[in-house]
Design a protein around this motif. Structure first.
Motif, PDB file in Angstrom:
ATOM      1  N   ASP A  45      -4.024   0.351   5.023  1.00  0.00           N
ATOM      2  CA  ASP A  45      -3.257   0.988   6.094  1.00  0.00           C
ATOM      3  C   ASP A  45      -1.902   1.500   5.600  1.00  0.00           C
ATOM      4  OD1 ASP A  45      -5.212   0.752   7.979  1.00  0.00           O
ATOM      5  OD2 ASP A  45      -4.317  -0.957   9.029  1.00  0.00           O
ATOM      6  N   GLY A  46      -1.323   0.798   4.635  1.00  0.00           N
ATOM      7  CA  GLY A  46      -0.065   1.254   4.061  1.00  0.00           C
ATOM      8  C   GLY A  46      -0.242   2.582   3.343  1.00  0.00           C
ATOM      9  N   VAL A  47      -1.355   2.711   2.628  1.00  0.00           N
ATOM     10  CA  VAL A  47      -1.656   3.982   1.962  1.00  0.00           C
ATOM     11  C   VAL A  47      -1.859   5.079   3.003  1.00  0.00           C
ATOM     12  CG1 VAL A  47      -3.314   5.219   0.519  1.00  0.00           C
ATOM     13  CG2 VAL A  47      -2.667   2.864  -0.061  1.00  0.00           C
ATOM     14  N   ALA A  48      -2.602   4.752   4.067  1.00  0.00           N
ATOM     15  CA  ALA A  48      -2.852   5.731   5.131  1.00  0.00           C
ATOM     16  C   ALA A  48      -1.548   6.172   5.795  1.00  0.00           C
ATOM     17  CB  ALA A  48      -3.803   5.141   6.169  1.00  0.00           C
ATOM     18  N   HIS A  49      -0.621   5.220   5.977  1.00  0.00           N
ATOM     19  CA  HIS A  49       0.669   5.547   6.589  1.00  0.00           C
ATOM     20  C   HIS A  49       1.465   6.483   5.682  1.00  0.00           C
ATOM     21  CE1 HIS A  49       4.001   4.841   9.382  1.00  0.00           C
ATOM     22  NE2 HIS A  49       4.798   4.702   8.333  1.00  0.00           N
ATOM     23  N   TYR A  50       1.402   6.224   4.388  1.00  0.00           N
ATOM     24  CA  TYR A  50       2.087   7.096   3.430  1.00  0.00           C
ATOM     25  C   TYR A  50       1.500   8.507   3.510  1.00  0.00           C
ATOM     26  CZ  TYR A  50       3.895   8.932  -0.982  1.00  0.00           C
ATOM     27  OH  TYR A  50       4.529   9.705  -1.935  1.00  0.00           O
ATOM     28  N   ASN A  51       0.177   8.583   3.520  1.00  0.00           N
ATOM     29  CA  ASN A  51      -0.476   9.894   3.585  1.00  0.00           C
ATOM     30  C   ASN A  51      -0.075  10.668   4.837  1.00  0.00           C
ATOM     31  OD1 ASN A  51      -1.836   9.581   1.156  1.00  0.00           O
ATOM     32  ND2 ASN A  51      -3.703   8.780   2.101  1.00  0.00           N
ATOM     33  N   LYS A  52      -0.031   9.949   5.952  1.00  0.00           N
ATOM     34  CA  LYS A  52       0.321  10.589   7.218  1.00  0.00           C
ATOM     35  C   LYS A  52       1.775  11.054   7.212  1.00  0.00           C
ATOM     36  CE  LYS A  52       0.491   9.714  12.218  1.00  0.00           C
ATOM     37  NZ  LYS A  52       0.236   8.705  13.282  1.00  0.00           N
TER      38      LYS A  52
ATOM     39  N   THR B 133      -2.790  12.849   0.170  1.00  0.00           N
ATOM     40  CA  THR B 133      -4.202  12.451   0.255  1.00  0.00           C
ATOM     41  C   THR B 133      -4.531  11.380  -0.776  1.00  0.00           C
ATOM     42  OG1 THR B 133      -4.808  14.274  -1.224  1.00  0.00           O
ATOM     43  CG2 THR B 133      -4.968  14.672   1.166  1.00  0.00           C
ATOM     44  N   VAL B 134      -3.659  10.383  -0.893  1.00  0.00           N
ATOM     45  CA  VAL B 134      -3.921   9.287  -1.830  1.00  0.00           C
ATOM     46  C   VAL B 134      -5.173   8.534  -1.374  1.00  0.00           C
ATOM     47  CG1 VAL B 134      -3.044   7.139  -2.829  1.00  0.00           C
ATOM     48  CG2 VAL B 134      -1.484   9.062  -2.409  1.00  0.00           C
ATOM     49  N   LYS B 135      -6.063   8.274  -2.297  1.00  0.00           N
ATOM     50  CA  LYS B 135      -7.358   7.648  -2.007  1.00  0.00           C
ATOM     51  C   LYS B 135      -7.329   6.159  -2.349  1.00  0.00           C
ATOM     52  CE  LYS B 135     -12.256   8.074  -3.343  1.00  0.00           C
ATOM     53  NZ  LYS B 135     -13.191   8.796  -4.255  1.00  0.00           N
TER      54      LYS B 135
ATOM     55  N   GLY C  77       0.815  -1.204   0.000  1.00  0.00           N
ATOM     56  CA  GLY C  77       0.000   0.000   0.000  1.00  0.00           C
ATOM     57  C   GLY C  77       0.851   1.257   0.000  1.00  0.00           C
ATOM     58  N   TYR C  78       1.905   1.223   0.797  1.00  0.00           N
ATOM     59  CA  TYR C  78       2.830   2.358   0.853  1.00  0.00           C
ATOM     60  C   TYR C  78       3.486   2.564  -0.514  1.00  0.00           C
ATOM     61  CZ  TYR C  78       6.283   5.562   2.906  1.00  0.00           C
ATOM     62  OH  TYR C  78       7.042   6.666   3.208  1.00  0.00           O
ATOM     63  N   LEU C  79       3.890   1.457  -1.137  1.00  0.00           N
ATOM     64  CA  LEU C  79       4.493   1.506  -2.466  1.00  0.00           C
ATOM     65  C   LEU C  79       3.516   2.086  -3.485  1.00  0.00           C
ATOM     66  CD1 LEU C  79       6.667   0.684  -4.608  1.00  0.00           C
ATOM     67  CD2 LEU C  79       5.532  -1.564  -4.679  1.00  0.00           C
ATOM     68  N   ALA C  80       2.285   1.593  -3.475  1.00  0.00           N
ATOM     69  CA  ALA C  80       1.280   2.063  -4.430  1.00  0.00           C
ATOM     70  C   ALA C  80       1.035   3.560  -4.260  1.00  0.00           C
ATOM     71  CB  ALA C  80      -0.021   1.288  -4.254  1.00  0.00           C
ATOM     72  N   ALA C  81       0.945   3.985  -3.008  1.00  0.00           N
ATOM     73  CA  ALA C  81       0.721   5.407  -2.736  1.00  0.00           C
ATOM     74  C   ALA C  81       1.876   6.255  -3.241  1.00  0.00           C
ATOM     75  CB  ALA C  81       0.515   5.627  -1.240  1.00  0.00           C
ATOM     76  N   GLY C  82       3.078   5.695  -3.163  1.00  0.00           N
ATOM     77  CA  GLY C  82       4.250   6.427  -3.621  1.00  0.00           C
ATOM     78  C   GLY C  82       4.421   6.413  -5.129  1.00  0.00           C
ATOM     79  N   MET C  83       3.742   5.477  -5.805  1.00  0.00           N
ATOM     80  CA  MET C  83       3.889   5.326  -7.258  1.00  0.00           C
ATOM     81  C   MET C  83       2.725   5.903  -8.067  1.00  0.00           C
ATOM     82  SD  MET C  83       6.761   3.730  -8.095  1.00  0.00           S
ATOM     83  CE  MET C  83       6.438   2.910  -9.671  1.00  0.00           C
ATOM     84  N   THR C  84       1.567   6.074  -7.439  1.00  0.00           N
ATOM     85  CA  THR C  84       0.393   6.526  -8.196  1.00  0.00           C
ATOM     86  C   THR C  84       0.599   7.913  -8.796  1.00  0.00           C
ATOM     87  OG1 THR C  84      -1.987   6.959  -8.098  1.00  0.00           O
ATOM     88  CG2 THR C  84      -0.720   7.455  -6.116  1.00  0.00           C
TER      89      THR C  84
ATOM     90  N   ASP D 286      -5.046   3.979 -10.680  1.00  0.00           N
ATOM     91  CA  ASP D 286      -4.047   3.619 -11.684  1.00  0.00           C
ATOM     92  C   ASP D 286      -3.103   2.522 -11.194  1.00  0.00           C
ATOM     93  OD1 ASP D 286      -2.587   5.132  -9.875  1.00  0.00           O
ATOM     94  OD2 ASP D 286      -1.694   6.462 -11.376  1.00  0.00           O
ATOM     95  N   ILE D 287      -3.334   2.028  -9.963  1.00  0.00           N
ATOM     96  CA  ILE D 287      -2.639   0.846  -9.447  1.00  0.00           C
ATOM     97  C   ILE D 287      -3.679   0.020  -8.700  1.00  0.00           C
ATOM     98  CG2 ILE D 287      -0.850  -0.047  -7.896  1.00  0.00           C
ATOM     99  CD1 ILE D 287       0.711   2.544  -8.342  1.00  0.00           C
ATOM    100  N   ILE D 288      -3.797  -1.256  -9.049  1.00  0.00           N
ATOM    101  CA  ILE D 288      -4.829  -2.123  -8.459  1.00  0.00           C
ATOM    102  C   ILE D 288      -4.206  -3.416  -7.959  1.00  0.00           C
ATOM    103  CG2 ILE D 288      -6.943  -3.452  -8.909  1.00  0.00           C
ATOM    104  CD1 ILE D 288      -7.676  -1.357 -11.010  1.00  0.00           C
ATOM    105  N   MET D 289      -4.591  -3.813  -6.761  1.00  0.00           N
ATOM    106  CA  MET D 289      -4.144  -5.090  -6.195  1.00  0.00           C
ATOM    107  C   MET D 289      -5.330  -6.051  -6.102  1.00  0.00           C
ATOM    108  SD  MET D 289      -2.306  -6.005  -2.521  1.00  0.00           S
ATOM    109  CE  MET D 289      -3.806  -5.836  -1.535  1.00  0.00           C
TER     110      MET D 289
END
Length: 354
Positions: A180-187, A192-194, A148-155, A230-233
């Motif tokens: 939660d990985g996306v949320a951690h990246y946002n924090k 504000t990656v959705k 999730g963190y990776l996806a947030a960083g790549m989108t 643009d990134i899907i798991m």
């Protein structure tokens, strides 16, 4: 998960395994009376699901390589109604070790194990009360968090997605970690990656209700792309191939993260797979079967729990995306992995193995 998900298994193995769908058709037994028979019942995804059934079979093949006294065979379940029939068939054939693959097989395995207390069973992605069933479970929320963190960083669109096969713990645990990985990246980054396709708090999201039909996977992911992802798991076994195939055909419009087994080694869609949230099912299965064949007692408690600290779960290499993932992002993910393994960052999911 019950999805499809074999860690680092190549097409050659898949092709060899796919030819047998009944025990008698895929019995690699040799001659002699001192063989130890390990017999596997797949979930409905089948042996070639490029996911967890494939992974478990890889583990049996590795066990056989480690000990040539071990004979292996499998039967593929066509429907959930086949679980009890197939397990009972192997009890009657006097298999030494009977492996059930997938969380959906828990009830059937529990019932048959209770009726046959002297029979050794193993199960992937579940834990049942019977002490003659050795559980192999995986805290994929931890590796999903990294994804999730990776996806947030790549989108590039600011929206990423995920969907599942069925709303069951071995599936939603991936999705919880991802969100939660996306949320951690946002924090961490004040971004504000959705996330679309899964709401962790509500435990509701998008599902194919199937682990096989690729058109269902494509249909769900098309809807997520329409929402901007643009990134899907996909966490849907073979059904997820509908997403990876469409992503590859999109020419980079969107990309994917695979699960269970390295998608660049198990699918034809590596060009659209950034990485894979891996479960090291092969090693867990191999270790259990080799120990049992050597006469060691398999303890149902605690059984096996794969996590980041013991390399039971993790992220696969970035393969074709290696040059596209920024060095800074790679370093942050490596640090996150170490922090989660050390317990300084805690990943939680209601679906985590107890």
């Amino acid at each position: 998960m019950r999805i499809a998900s074999a860690v680092a298994v190549g097409g050659l193995v898949l092709g060899a395994a796919a030819c047998g769908e009944a025990p008698e058709e895929n019995n690699n037994a040799g001659s002699g009376d001192k063989k130890y028979t390990a017999c596997m019942v797949t979930d409905v995804g089948g042996i070639d699901d490029k996911s967890f059934n494939t992974s478990a079979w890889k583990g049996l093949e590795e066990a056989k390589k480690a000990n040539d006294k071990i004979d292996i065979k499998y039967v593929a379940s066509k429907a959930e109604a086949d679980y009890e029939v197939n397990l009972t068939q192997y009890v009657n054939q006097k298999c030494d070790f009977i492996l059930a693959v997938g969380g959906l097989m828990g009830d059937a395995t529990s019932k048959i194990a209770k009726a046959n207390p002297n029979q050794q069973f193993g199960i992937v992605d579940a834990k049942v009360p019977e002490t003659n069933v050795y559980p192999m479970q995986f805290d994929t929320a931890q590796a999903g968090f990294l994804a999730g963190y990776l996806a947030a960083g790549m989108t590039k669109s600011g929206t990423v997605g995920t969907y599942g096969g069925l709303p069951i713990p071995p599936v939603t645990i991936f999705m919880d970690g991802y969100a939660d990985g996306v949320a951690h990246y946002n924090k961490t980054k004040s971004k504000t990656v959705k996330v679309v396709g899964w709401d962790k708090a509500a435990q509701k999201g998008s599902f194919t209700n199937d682990f096989v039909k690729q058109d269902e996977g494509k249909k769900v992911s098309d809807a997520l792309v329409a929402q901007g992802a643009d990134i899907i798991m996909p966490v849907a076994g073979g059904a997820g191939l509908g997403t990876t195939g469409a992503a590859k055909a999109s020419g980079g419009k969107y990309n994917t993260i695979w699960v269970d087994v390295d998608g660049c080694e198990s699918t034809q869609d590596c060009a659209a797979i950034i990485t894979t949230v891996e479960k090291n099912i092969p090693d867990a299965v191999k270790e259990a079967v080799v120990k049992a064949a050597n006469g060691e007692k398999l303890s149902a408690t605690p059984g096996y729990l794969g996590n980041l600290s013991n390399n039971g779960v993790g992220l696969a290499p970035y393969h074709e995306f290696d040059s596209k993932v920024p060095a800074e992002l790679k370093a942050e993910i490596d640090k996150l992995k170490a922090d989660i393994a050390a317990g300084t960052v805690t990943v939680t999911s209601a679906a985590q193995p107890k």
